[in-house]
Design a protein around this motif. Structure first.
Motif, PDB file in Angstrom:
ATOM      1  N   GLN A 114     118.965 -46.003  32.567  1.00 54.93           N
ATOM      2  CA  GLN A 114     118.978 -45.598  31.618  1.00 54.93           C
ATOM      3  C   GLN A 114     118.811 -45.868  30.204  1.00 54.93           C
ATOM      4  OE1 GLN A 114     122.616 -45.191  34.035  1.00 54.93           O
ATOM      5  NE2 GLN A 114     122.131 -43.217  34.239  1.00 54.93           N
ATOM      6  N   PHE A 169     116.255 -43.149  26.511  1.00 53.64           N
ATOM      7  CA  PHE A 169     117.647 -42.572  26.701  1.00 53.64           C
ATOM      8  C   PHE A 169     117.417 -42.121  27.963  1.00 53.64           C
ATOM      9  CE2 PHE A 169     118.868 -43.674  22.680  1.00 53.64           C
ATOM     10  CZ  PHE A 169     119.148 -44.885  22.641  1.00 53.64           C
ATOM     11  N   LEU A 173     123.047 -38.220  28.660  1.00 51.26           N
ATOM     12  CA  LEU A 173     124.215 -40.033  28.139  1.00 51.26           C
ATOM     13  C   LEU A 173     124.375 -39.252  26.959  1.00 51.26           C
ATOM     14  CD1 LEU A 173     121.749 -43.278  28.471  1.00 51.26           C
ATOM     15  CD2 LEU A 173     123.568 -42.759  30.193  1.00 51.26           C
ATOM     16  N   ALA A 199     125.830 -45.806  30.568  1.00 50.80           N
ATOM     17  CA  ALA A 199     124.709 -45.164  30.916  1.00 50.80           C
ATOM     18  C   ALA A 199     125.097 -47.522  32.179  1.00 50.80           C
ATOM     19  CB  ALA A 199     123.409 -46.820  29.997  1.00 50.80           C
ATOM     20  N   TYR A 202     120.247 -50.623  31.782  1.00 46.79           N
ATOM     21  CA  TYR A 202     119.549 -51.611  30.325  1.00 46.79           C
ATOM     22  C   TYR A 202     118.524 -52.301  30.339  1.00 46.79           C
ATOM     23  CZ  TYR A 202     119.115 -53.398  25.623  1.00 46.79           C
ATOM     24  OH  TYR A 202     118.333 -53.457  24.443  1.00 46.79           O
TER      25      TYR A 202
END
Length: 285
Positions: A114, A169, A173, A199, A202
């Motif tokens: 995310q 992103f 979020l 999130a 990553y």
């Protein structure tokens, strides 16, 4: 906006000399399904007219004019208007590699991350360019359970995760969040401290995809008074310390690290200034 998958948020203030380069780098993207949300933050030069010119040429560019309130205020105005699945940020004097959006989107889709971040170039007005050290190894993917050892550790001990740019992103979020508008530096990291816990994954690529233009009069440069820098970094240390319990890092050592961030940032900045000065002497000598 319905076809676009990635929004590019650009706060613009007195940027008539650089905004065309910024926008042209978006138009040159190999991935075409983007939308620009450009916020003219009370510019008194020709920035607003240039933005309107691009908007009239291509419906993917949306321009919003508002009284001057600072970069965070401008970004917040755009965040409220997000309609795409993904969002990235670009300052008006920075620019992208042609395949930046395509590369970062592919990583997000391939890894289910995310948040995707990339390496970036530092570009100086005199034409010099250098690459900072990698934040992580190329292709690193971390799940939320690993954030204390990866992204949160970097937030406590370094400056690599200080910025919202060089990142992609998922827009969800940021729902209900806003950048602090009372900080003249460090507002990006303050914001990200709240974004990252939302999130689940990553990802990082060591491929440099963003160009960060280091203006000597920029907000993170010498134009800020030392008192302002200390105050904002103190607020950041308090924010980091208060977040440790939520991060599963609520130990005395990590609280100490949160407050040691303030002197560490200034030592690091001084080192970079000396190193850059030595490099210039070597080149000129």
């Amino acid at each position: 906006m319905t076809e676009a998958q990635i929004s590019v948020i650009i706060p613009v203030y007195q940027a008539e000399k650089t905004i065309r380069r910024c926008l042209d780098s978006i138009f040159a993207q190999t991935y075409p399904h983007w939308a620009v949300l450009a916020v003219d933050d009370g510019s008194k030069d020709g920035s607003g007219a240039i933005l309107d010119e691009y908007a009239q040429t291509d419906s993917r560019v949306q321009v919003f004019h508002q009284p001057n309130g600072g970069a965070a205020h401008a970004r917040n105005a755009a965040i409220k208007r997000l309609e795409t699945k993904y969002v990235t940020f670009l300052d008006s004097d920075d620019w992208l590699e042609p395949y930046a959006l395509e590369k970062m989107l592919k990583i997000a889709q391939d890894t289910d991350a995310q948040i995707v971040q990339c390496k970036f170039y530092y570009d100086h007005p005199n034409g010099e360019q250098y690459l900072p050290q990698d934040s992580f190894s190329d292709g690193m993917v971390a799940d939320r359970a690993d954030f204390p050892k990866t992204v949160y550790h970097k937030m406590l001990t370094g400056i690599q995760l200080n910025h919202v740019w060089h990142s992609l992103f998922e827009s969800q979020l940021m729902e209900g969040l806003a950048m602090p508008e009372n900080m003249v530096t460090g507002e990006d990291l303050y914001f990200l401290i709240d974004v990252f816990p939302r999130a689940s994954r990553y990802a990082y690529t060591a491929k440099p995809l963003f160009h960060y233009f280091r203006r000597p009069d920029g907000l993170t440069g010498s134009s800020l008074k030392l008192k302002e820098k200390i105050h904002c970094n103190w607020l950041l240390s308090k924010k980091l310390s208060a977040s440790l319990k939520n991060w599963g890092m609520d130990t005395p050592w990590y609280h100490i690290k949160a407050y040691l961030r303030l002197p560490r940032v200034f030592v690091s900045k001084a080192y970079r200034m000396v190193r850059n000065g030595m490099m210039k002497l070597k080149i000129g000598g």
